[in-house]
Design an enzyme around this catalytic site. Structure first.
Site, PDB file in Angstrom:
ATOM      1  N   TYR A  55     -29.740  -7.937   4.425  1.00 29.82           N
ATOM      2  CA  TYR A  55     -28.309  -8.252   4.402  1.00 29.82           C
ATOM      3  C   TYR A  55     -28.095  -9.643   4.978  1.00 29.82           C
ATOM      4  O   TYR A  55     -28.686  -9.982   6.008  1.00 29.82           O
ATOM      5  CB  TYR A  55     -27.540  -7.227   5.249  1.00 29.82           C
ATOM      6  CG  TYR A  55     -26.047  -7.476   5.334  1.00 29.82           C
ATOM      7  CD1 TYR A  55     -25.238  -7.372   4.209  1.00 29.82           C
ATOM      8  CD2 TYR A  55     -25.444  -7.805   6.545  1.00 29.82           C
ATOM      9  CE1 TYR A  55     -23.869  -7.594   4.285  1.00 29.82           C
ATOM     10  CE2 TYR A  55     -24.065  -8.024   6.633  1.00 29.82           C
ATOM     11  CZ  TYR A  55     -23.285  -7.915   5.497  1.00 29.82           C
ATOM     12  OH  TYR A  55     -21.927  -8.128   5.577  1.00 29.82           O
ATOM     13  N   ASP A 101     -32.956 -15.766   8.018  1.00 31.15           N
ATOM     14  CA  ASP A 101     -31.707 -15.226   8.563  1.00 31.15           C
ATOM     15  C   ASP A 101     -32.021 -14.541   9.887  1.00 31.15           C
ATOM     16  O   ASP A 101     -32.557 -13.439   9.920  1.00 31.15           O
ATOM     17  CB  ASP A 101     -31.094 -14.251   7.559  1.00 31.15           C
ATOM     18  CG  ASP A 101     -29.783 -13.647   8.083  1.00 31.15           C
ATOM     19  OD1 ASP A 101     -29.483 -13.813   9.278  1.00 31.15           O
ATOM     20  OD2 ASP A 101     -29.088 -13.000   7.281  1.00 31.15           O
ATOM     21  N   LYS A 106     -24.261 -13.145  16.093  1.00 30.46           N
ATOM     22  CA  LYS A 106     -24.394 -12.023  17.026  1.00 30.46           C
ATOM     23  C   LYS A 106     -24.676 -12.477  18.463  1.00 30.46           C
ATOM     24  O   LYS A 106     -23.759 -12.877  19.159  1.00 30.46           O
ATOM     25  CB  LYS A 106     -25.400 -11.024  16.453  1.00 30.46           C
ATOM     26  CG  LYS A 106     -24.818 -10.433  15.143  1.00 30.46           C
ATOM     27  CD  LYS A 106     -25.566  -9.307  14.505  1.00 30.46           C
ATOM     28  CE  LYS A 106     -24.712  -8.771  13.343  1.00 30.46           C
ATOM     29  NZ  LYS A 106     -25.379  -8.542  12.111  1.00 30.46           N
TER      30      LYS A 106
HETATM   31  C1  LIG Z   1     -24.719  -9.105  10.803  1.00 29.60           C
HETATM   32  C2  LIG Z   1     -25.562  -9.908   9.899  1.00 29.60           C
HETATM   33  C3  LIG Z   1     -25.030 -10.920   9.084  1.00 29.60           C
HETATM   34  C4  LIG Z   1     -23.546 -11.151   8.963  1.00 29.60           C
HETATM   35  O1  LIG Z   1     -22.963 -11.554  10.137  1.00 29.60           O
HETATM   36  P1  LIG Z   1     -21.349 -11.352  10.328  1.00 29.60           P
HETATM   37  O2  LIG Z   1     -21.059 -12.044  11.617  1.00 29.60           O
HETATM   38  O3  LIG Z   1     -21.134  -9.879  10.338  1.00 29.60           O
HETATM   39  O4  LIG Z   1     -20.704 -11.996   9.150  1.00 29.60           O
HETATM   40  C5  LIG Z   1     -25.899 -11.702   8.366  1.00 29.60           C
HETATM   41  N1  LIG Z   1     -27.233 -11.511   8.421  1.00 29.60           N
HETATM   42  C6  LIG Z   1     -27.785 -10.543   9.173  1.00 29.60           C
HETATM   43  C7  LIG Z   1     -29.261 -10.392   9.211  1.00 29.60           C
HETATM   44  C8  LIG Z   1     -26.966  -9.689   9.911  1.00 29.60           C
HETATM   45  O5  LIG Z   1     -27.515  -8.688  10.603  1.00 29.60           O
END
Ligand SMILES: *Cc1c(COP(=O)(O)O)cnc(C)c1O
Length: 414
Positions: free
Chosen positions: A131, A226, A254
């Site tokens: 994701y 990511d 995060k």
């Molecule tokens: C949570 C997450 C996102 C998206 O971040 P948001 O602040 O919710 O838009 C993107 N990549 C990874 C791996 C994530 O866990």
């Protein structure tokens, strides 16, 4: 409740996958949440990653309160932003320059735009089960065929856009190789979670990331790691360094916001300088780098940059992992626990999960019963088989042992 679609402002919070209506949270302190009815829960959601210090850490609360008295945002740069960028660059060699945004989704959108501008190519490759936020190009995953054309995963995403995104199975390179062979000059970037944590926790196989990076670079494509979940989660810095791979661009979020809205795109200086105002790639944000988020992030990173922090997180994760394995065995249940540091997922009904397809073989109905069994015993798990449990520095050994005792009860009950 009727005023908010599904009563939630982000769908992962709904209990659709496990049944029932989500509880409303009144407050969080340390390892615990208190719901609106006054029940105390040991929390393993941790705001889906940011709460690595536990909820409402007193030093973060004090710093944010102090910052708030100086104003919330100015539409002008602040020295705090420089300080956070320096901290990130100091901890992550690939982050030569850093642009702060307000979410991981924005970081993903911007990372793709930079990659497409830098290469002049339209295509993107991603992995099934990873994701990267909810932007159009990244909400796509393959059907059954490994290298099928992208089909929109989500209503409202135009097929023409989705078709630019190819999806491959995680932890395997055949499909990636096939796609590069078919379209050697079409791929701008390969985007990957170096530690997959959005299909449940799935660590990378030995050599997977290194070979993936080499393959991308051999074909003139960029590698985007990511690190929105994994950044500062496994070590003070990025996870990619554990796997001998060299990303061109990384995404953060995060933890670097300390629980406030935050994201970052970072990478090689010449790529980052493609961003406006130095370059032609437009990107902007009214609240990007706002002092409250940035201060929360800086103070969080300071607290993480101390001796023993990641050793403790590893020890806590290992304690929970071995307790959950023993609970599975004691109940005579089939299952497995995937873990990296303080992130772990217990998959029920299957003994090995290494990619999206094997994750989907887990027994979601059994997980739903387990989730409710744990909740009834005072433990708040993410309401899906396909999420990570987030252990924080606030979880004591007694909390972890109480969680294992609850798991023994919940698994024995079925
Ligand atoms: C949570 C997450 C996102 C998206 O971040 P948001 O602040 O919710 O838009 C993107 N990549 C990874 C791996 C994530 O866990």
């Amino acid at each position: 409740m009727a005023r908010i679609p599904g009563a939630v402002n982000s769908p992962v919070r709904a209990w659709r996958a496990v049944g029932g209506a989500p509880v409303f949270i009144a407050k969080g302190t340390g390892a615990y949440l208190v719901d609106a009815d006054g029940n105390r829960l040991i929390d393993y959601v941790g705001s889906y990653g940011p709460a690595i210090l536990g909820h409402a850490h007193p030093e973060i609360v004090a710093a944010v309160a102090e910052q708030a008295r100086r104003g919330f945002s100015f539409g002008a740069p602040t020295e705090l932003e420089v300080e956070l960028a320096e901290r990130i660059a100091g901890a992550i060699p690939a982050a030569e320059k850093v642009r702060l945004v307000s979410s991981g989704t924005e970081a993903g959108m911007t990372a793709l735009r930079i990659a497409r501008a830098a290469t002049g190519r339209p295509g993107i490759m991603k992995f099934d089960g990873c994701y990267h936020g909810h932007s159009d190009a990244l909400l796509v995953r393959a059907g059954s065929g490994a290298m099928t054309l992208g089909v929109p995963d989500c209503a409202g995403v135009p097929e023409a856009l989705a078709a630019l995104t190819r999806v491959a199975p995680y932890n395997a390179l055949e499909a990636v190789e096939r796609y590069f062979a078919a379209d050697p000059k079409g791929v701008a970037a390969v985007i990957v979670e170096p530690l997959a944590a959005n299909m449940g926790v799935v660590p990378p196989a030995a050599g997977f990331l290194k070979q993936l990076g080499e393959l991308a670079h051999r074909h003139g494509a960029l590698l985007i790691c990511d690190e929105v979940i994994s950044g500062f989660r496994l070590r003070y810095g990025a996870a990619y360094e554990l796997f001998d791979v060299q990303p061109d661009i990384i995404m953060l979020g995060k933890i670097i916001g300390g629980g406030m809205p935050m994201g970052a795109v970072a990478g090689r200086a010449e790529l980052m300088d493609l961003l406006a105002p130095t370059g032609p790639v437009y990107q902007a944000g009214t609240l990007s780098g706002n002092p409250l988020s940035v201060r929360a992030g800086i103070e969080t990173l300071k607290l993480l940059d101390r001796p023993g922090v990641y050793e403790r997180l590893e020890q806590a994760g290992a304690r929970l992992e071995s307790g959950l394995r023993a609970a599975l065995a004691a109940a005579g249940r089939t299952g497995c626990v995937n873990r990296a540091g303080s992130l772990l997922t217990m998959f029920l009904g299957t003994d090995r999960v290494f990619d999206g397809e094997s994750a989907r073989r887990a027994d979601a109905a059994a997980f739903a019963r387990f989730f409710h069994g744990m909740f009834d015993r005072g433990v708040n798990l993410p309401p899906s088989q396909f999420e990570a449990m987030f252990v924080s520095l606030a979880h004591s050994d007694a909390d972890l042992d109480a969680t294992v005792a609850a798991a023994r009860g919940a698994l024995a009950a079925g």
